[in-house]
Design a protein around this motif. Structure first.
Motif, short mmCIF file in Angstrom:
data_model
loop_
_atom_site.label_atom_id
_atom_site.label_comp_id
_atom_site.label_asym_id
_atom_site.label_seq_id
_atom_site.Cartn_x
_atom_site.Cartn_y
_atom_site.Cartn_z
N LEU A 120 0.85 -1.20 0.00
CA LEU A 120 0.00 0.00 0.00
C LEU A 120 0.89 1.24 0.00
N ILE A 121 0.61 2.17 -0.91
CA ILE A 121 1.41 3.39 -1.03
C ILE A 121 0.65 4.59 -0.51
N ASP A 122 -0.63 4.70 -0.83
CA ASP A 122 -1.38 5.89 -0.46
C ASP A 122 -2.86 5.55 -0.47
N SER A 123 -3.64 6.33 0.24
CA SER A 123 -5.08 6.12 0.24
C SER A 123 -5.78 7.48 0.28
N HIS A 124 -7.04 7.46 -0.13
CA HIS A 124 -7.83 8.70 -0.18
C HIS A 124 -9.27 8.34 0.16
N THR A 125 -9.91 9.19 0.93
CA THR A 125 -11.30 8.96 1.32
C THR A 125 -12.17 10.09 0.79
N VAL A 126 -13.31 9.73 0.21
CA VAL A 126 -14.25 10.70 -0.34
C VAL A 126 -15.45 10.79 0.59
N ALA A 127 -15.80 11.99 1.00
CA ALA A 127 -16.97 12.18 1.87
C ALA A 127 -18.24 11.98 1.07
N THR A 128 -19.25 11.40 1.72
CA THR A 128 -20.54 11.18 1.05
C THR A 128 -21.26 12.51 0.86
N ILE A 129 -21.20 13.36 1.89
CA ILE A 129 -21.84 14.67 1.83
C ILE A 129 -20.82 15.69 1.34
N ARG A 130 -21.16 16.42 0.32
CA ARG A 130 -20.28 17.42 -0.29
C ARG A 130 -18.91 16.84 -0.61
N PRO A 131 -18.84 15.82 -1.42
CA PRO A 131 -17.54 15.21 -1.75
C PRO A 131 -16.65 16.19 -2.51
N ASN A 132 -15.35 16.13 -2.21
CA ASN A 132 -14.38 17.02 -2.85
C ASN A 132 -13.86 16.35 -4.12
N GLY A 133 -14.49 16.68 -5.24
CA GLY A 133 -14.12 16.05 -6.50
C GLY A 133 -12.73 16.43 -6.95
N LEU A 134 -12.29 17.67 -6.67
CA LEU A 134 -10.97 18.10 -7.11
C LEU A 134 -9.87 17.32 -6.41
N ALA A 135 -10.06 17.07 -5.11
CA ALA A 135 -9.06 16.31 -4.36
C ALA A 135 -8.94 14.89 -4.90
N LEU A 136 -10.08 14.26 -5.20
CA LEU A 136 -10.05 12.91 -5.77
C LEU A 136 -9.42 12.93 -7.16
N PHE A 137 -9.71 13.97 -7.94
CA PHE A 137 -9.12 14.05 -9.27
C PHE A 137 -7.60 14.04 -9.20
N TYR A 138 -7.03 14.87 -8.33
CA TYR A 138 -5.56 14.94 -8.27
C TYR A 138 -4.98 13.63 -7.72
N TRP A 139 -5.69 13.00 -6.80
CA TRP A 139 -5.21 11.72 -6.28
C TRP A 139 -5.21 10.67 -7.39
N LEU A 140 -6.33 10.57 -8.11
CA LEU A 140 -6.45 9.57 -9.17
C LEU A 140 -5.50 9.87 -10.33
N GLU A 141 -5.38 11.13 -10.70
CA GLU A 141 -4.54 11.50 -11.83
C GLU A 141 -3.08 11.16 -11.54
N GLY A 142 -2.68 11.28 -10.25
CA GLY A 142 -1.32 10.92 -9.89
C GLY A 142 -1.04 9.44 -10.08
N VAL A 143 -2.07 8.62 -9.92
CA VAL A 143 -1.91 7.17 -10.14
C VAL A 143 -1.98 6.84 -11.63
N LEU A 144 -2.98 7.39 -12.31
CA LEU A 144 -3.21 7.03 -13.71
C LEU A 144 -2.14 7.59 -14.64
N ALA A 145 -1.73 8.84 -14.38
CA ALA A 145 -0.72 9.51 -15.21
C ALA A 145 -1.11 9.48 -16.68
N THR A 146 -2.39 9.77 -16.97
CA THR A 146 -2.88 9.72 -18.36
C THR A 146 -3.13 11.10 -18.94
N SER A 147 -3.07 12.14 -18.14
CA SER A 147 -3.29 13.49 -18.68
C SER A 147 -2.19 13.84 -19.67
#
Length: 1001
Positions: A120-147
């Motif tokens: 395990l390298i890193d983890s991220h949690t998304v809140a159900t109420i008012r989820p922070n989409g930008l934070a998840l985007f940067y977390w996921l983009e760092g893993v995918l590296a597809t941009s």
């Protein structure tokens, strides 16, 4: 987008894994991941994995396994085993480095493969109420590296590549695993050994040979090598990893000194290294580096190298607009002046010096080939940090611009060197009368081997570097042992005369033996970098201009060995101000003195960014004098002026800064720093990159510098700092009832008082609980309990005090008090388990420098004031039982009249305005400490009419503040602000202000 994200993150919803997979696929298409509906093949759902198994989602080189719920336990372990099989299968089948993600929509976990298992390298949690989409985007983009084609703006570089990014964590973990697997291989061991030797030579006692540091440097250097290709338009994804890390394309293009065969090329020499470099390249290639138009690599360096590491090195990086203006100010004739930045960092000053030279060459119609050849003579950089040097070389390339690096030019060398400009350990042994040499160690027969070159070769940096690199390259090629290779063509090509050929031939033979014995051939890197700073210090090679931002390393942060050397070198030059100023002494001014002494020609000019204290503080008097009386080579400086940057907002440095200008004067003709400085004020926009953008926001005016030795107050020697009651979790408490049965008379149930301001490791620890005798629960006054003219309720702390004696030593009466003794033993055990220093016991920490026991017995009346803040705050303390903590300073007073007199002075805005220039410099003048007593505040004299009147006015304001209704829930900062606003309209304020100004001016 927001409803989709909320649906994905809602684990309570009734949904199937197939539905969740489809939603995540839609999320990947909707986000800016470089994927779209026109590229549906970029995302595979239920991709076959062999053996009847199917991968939930496959995106590029990432496997995403979706579960309805992820919970710690057997189900998570089973999911990890399943994902491990997929990642391992894809990695083996493709020869690429794959990563894996486990998610249930709310929790996202990123893994990489170590051997046959996932880590395990890193983890991220998304809140159900008012989820922070930008934070998840940067977390996921760092893993995918597809941009693709991401603009390399500072915020994006830091966010996507910095130490906190998922991308960085994955790459660092993969490299750490690679090193752990291969660290015993001879080539890896040798390169780490040589890396350690060079940094030990350059950094001395600052350097610690740590495998984690070696891994960090390897990652950053490999990143710099890859970026070097990308900034000149080379498609790094099309190159073999070996070519990327050794810089073969640059060698072919005859651009030397950008990517060198150094300590960090081991990644392509071990199994798994090729895949690592390919993955790292994909992540870096997301950016359109051709659009970088300033020192963007400074951002990369600062975001990857932790602030503690940079603080230990004294590194504070200069904004581009300031570096640009400094260069424009001092480099007045760029085509004729040779410029050196002896602490170049990531290359900010070099960037602007290069651009200035090339612009002047273009105006003068200098042919491009000639301009590039001469440029590398005219703009040179040195730094002792290998990562900074690698980035500075790329920055130098950025400044030249890929459009200038055409085929119509001769070979060029990027003149940025890894070396010790301070010359802590002078390396005059590198040079003899006729040649430069370096020891390559002892061979199998215990004979020391030397690599030698004619000294005159160094006069032409490009030729020298080509000779060294060329010999190393030939030595690495397969050879017929019965027919040694001829160097005739090489000598002809490199224009090596007959007199120099025998020495170079001997060096080549030594390089061949080193390579054949597996002792590598990075000695060329060693030689090139170690020799250049020493060569620059020779009389004929000194430069016309020194510029830069030297390390701001405080004496108190230097290791012991470095402190001893610093003290000696400073004393030799008249810069040491004695032990009483030791904690305030700073490496930056010694660095400037040494740089001017060693590298600047007579009459040459300099401009350096320095701490603001250099302009007027007592401990920098020796530097301001301009005379550095070294016995070997005394140096005189003629200062010409300074810029005071302290009042710019936001401040460009973590500490107050200045710029100091001068020239190297004839011995015996120093000229001290002028008493007039140019003060800059203004508020800068966050997007100011160029000087033309920053200049309109800056107001510049000539003002006198404050006196270095104002008349001091007689109170100064009587003022003391409060006790260091730390860590607070072990002392500060909240009292509890003890339940329905209570705890008996004279005792209190207590537990640790907690705060969101706690730092690691203490904030992670459980609270202490116990029952303690009431006499040992003392009231404590902190900075946050002090308001102007008023004190908030004290905090409570368990303190093992028997009168004025601390009961923490053997033989004390501690065990007479069972509750206190039990609390203290638990506190001691916690301290021993988690303290960072091995030197102090908990008792010694509590009474550090006797700041606790010196308060006792306390006098009936004391005056306390804040140790820091934007405004001085003071009040009378009339509780002898109260202990004063280090957030406050205090002194005994003889009467309430004296207390009101001092309170009126200290709480007045006039006093803060007068004291602020005397305070220690940070981003703002916040460190009040004892600096205010540098003002001539007289002892209270009740026969003095002005003193009596100030005491009366102070009493009026004290009574007024006591009557203010302050909301209990408000913070002390808000309460202070409200009191200041109320006092501004009080009738006594104007009279106090006038009296204070008259008294102290």
């Amino acid at each position: 987008m927001q409803p989709l994200l909320a649906r994905i993150a809602d684990r309570r919803a009734a949904r199937s894994e197939a539905t969740l997979q489809a939603d995540i696929r839609q999320l990947l298409l909707a986000g800016d991941f470089g994927l779209s509906d026109s590229h549906l093949d970029d995302i595979d759902l239920e991709a076959p994995a062999g053996g009847g198994r199917r991968i939930d989602i496959e995106v590029g080189y990432t496997i995403i396994e979706v579960k309805r719920q992820l919970q710690i336990g057997r189900h998570l372990l089973e999911a990890e085993r399943q994902l491990s099989g997929y990642v391992r299968s894809r990695s083996l089948g493709s020869g690429q480095r794959y990563v894996g993600i486990l998610t249930d929509g709310a929790t996202w976990r990123a893994y990489h493969l170590v051997g046959d298992a996932l880590a395990l390298i890193d983890s991220h949690t998304v809140a159900t109420i008012r989820p922070n989409g930008l934070a998840l985007f940067y977390w996921l983009e760092g893993v995918l590296a597809t941009s693709q084609r991401v603009r390399p703006a500072p915020a994006e570089v830091a966010r996507r590549l910095g130490a906190r990014s998922t991308s960085h964590k994955l790459d660092r973990a993969a490299l750490a695993a690679l090193y752990a697997e291969h660290q015993q291989q001879p080539t890896v061991k040798l390169k780490r050994k040589l890396w350690a030797e060079l940094l030990d030579s350059a950094l001395g006692t600052q350097f610690v040979d740590d495998p984690e540091l070696f891994v960090e440097h390897t990652l950053l250097m490999n990143s710099a090598y890859i970026i070097a290709h990308l900034v000149v338009g080379i498609d790094a994804l099309e190159l073999q990893p070996q070519d990327l890390i050794t810089g073969q394309r640059f060698d072919q293009a005859r651009i030397l000194g950008v990517v060198e065969h150094d300590f960090f090329g081991w990644t392509t020499e071990v199994a798994g290294g090729r895949e690592f470099i390919q993955g790292l390249t994909r992540r870096l290639a997301r950016f359109d580096w051709l659009r970088a138009d300033h020192d963007i690599l400074k951002v990369l360096y600062e975001s990857m190298i932790g602030p503690e590491t940079r603080k230990r090195m004294g590194e504070y990086y200069t904004p581009d607009w300031l570096a640009e203006h400094i260069v424009d100010t001092v480099v007045t004739d760029p085509l004729r002046q040779r410029v050196l930045d002896p602490a170049c960092g990531s290359g900010t000053f070099l960037f602007h010096a290069v651009r200035r030279y090339l612009a002047a060459a273009e105006r003068a119609d200098v042919p491009l080939n000639e301009a590039l050849t001469q440029l590398t003579h005219h703009v040179v950089g040195v730094d002792l940090h290998p990562v900074a040097v690698a980035l500075a070389r790329v920055t130098y390339l950025l400044a030249i611009g890929h459009q200038r690096l055409t085929d119509q030019r001769d070979a060029i060398t990027i003149p940025v060197y890894l070396g010790d400009s301070m010359q802590w350990r002078e390396r005059r042994d590198l040079f003899t009368e006729e040649h430069v040499r370096i020891s390559a160690g002892h061979n199998a027969s215990e004979v020391e081997e030397w690599l030698r070159f004619p000294k005159r070769l160094l006069d032409e940096p490009s030729q020298f570097d080509q000779v060294v690199a060329g010999l190393a390259s030939i030595a690495a090629k397969p050879r017929d042992p019965d027919k040694p290779p001829s160097l005739a063509a090489f000598f002809h090509h490199m224009r090596i005369g007959p007199d120099d050929q025998p020495m170079i031939h001997g060096t080549f033979e030594a390089m061949c033996r080193l390579h054949d014995e597996g002792r590598d051939h990075i000695w060329s890197y060693y030689l090139r970098n170690l020799a250049r700073p020493v060569w620059l210090a020779m009389d004929d090679n000194r430069v016309d201009v020194l510029i830069g931002n030297p390390p701001w390393l405080s004496y108190r942060h230097m290791p012991a060995g470095m402190q001893a050397m610093f003290k000696k070198l400073s004393s030799d030059r008249g810069l040491w101000r004695g032990s009483q100023f030791a904690t305030q002494q700073d490496l930056s001014t010694l660095f400037v003195a040494r740089a001017v002494q060693q590298y600047l020609r007579d009459g040459g000019g300099f401009a350096f960014v320095l701490p603001n204290a250099v302009l007027d503080r007592e401990h920098f008097e020796g530097f301001r004098s301009g005379w550095y009386k070294d016995e070997v080579e005394p140096t005189a400086v003629a200062f010409t002026g300074s810029w005071d940057l302290r009042r710019l907002r936001p401040h460009p440095f973590p500490r107050g800064a200045s710029v100091v200008f001068g020239s190297k004067a004839a011995t015996g003709s120093p000229r001290g720093l002028p008493s007039i400085t140019e003060r800059w004020t203004g508020r800068l926009g966050g997007d100011a990159r160029r000087w033309e953008q920053a200049a309109p926001s800056i107001h510049r005016e000539l003002v006198p510098l404050g006196p270095a030795h104002p008349a001091e107050s007689p109170y100064k020697t009587h003022v003391r700092n409060g006790a260091t009651i730390f860590p607070k979790i072990l002392f500060f408490v909240e009292t509890e009832s003890g339940g329905r049965l209570g705890v008996g008379a004279g005792r209190h149930a207590v537990r640790s008082a907690r705060s969101n301001l706690e730092n690691a490791p203490w904030k992670e620890l459980p609270s202490l609980e116990g029952v303690v005798e009431s006499e040992f629960i003392r009231p404590v006054l902190l900075g946050e309990t002090l308001l102007p003219y008023r004190i908030l309720p004290a905090k409570k702390a368990v303190l093992p005090l028997d009168g004025s004696t601390l009961m923490t030593t053997p033989g004390s009466r501690l065990d007479y008090y069972f509750g206190l003794a039990e609390w203290w033993r638990k506190a001691e055990a916690t301290w021993e388990a988690h303290r960072s220093s091995a030197r102090l016991t908990l008792g010694e920490q509590l009474d550090f420098r006797r700041k606790l026991t010196a308060q006792l017995p306390a006098p009936p009346l004391r005056l306390a004031y804040s140790a820091s803040g934007m405004h001085v705050v003071a009040a009378i303390v009339d509780d002898p039982a109260a202990v004063i903590e280090h957030g406050l300073y205090y002194c005994a007073i003889n009467s309430r009249s004296e207390g009101h007199y001092l309170s009126a002075i200290l709480n007045s805005p006039a006093l803060t305005a007068l004291a602020r220039p005397l305070m220690s410099y940070s981003k703002d003048e916040r460190h009040i400490d004892k600096h205010l007593w540098k003002l001539p505040i007289p002892r209270y004299d009740d026969t003095d009419r002005t003193h009596r009147r100030l005491a009366e006015l102070g009493q009026e304001q004290c009574q007024f503040v006591a009557g203010l209704d302050l909301e209990k829930r408000r913070s002390f900062v808000t309460s202070r602000r409200r009191i200041r606003a109320a006092l501004a309209g009080h009738p006594a304020t104007r009279e106090i202000e006038a009296a204070v100004m008259k008294m102290l001016n």
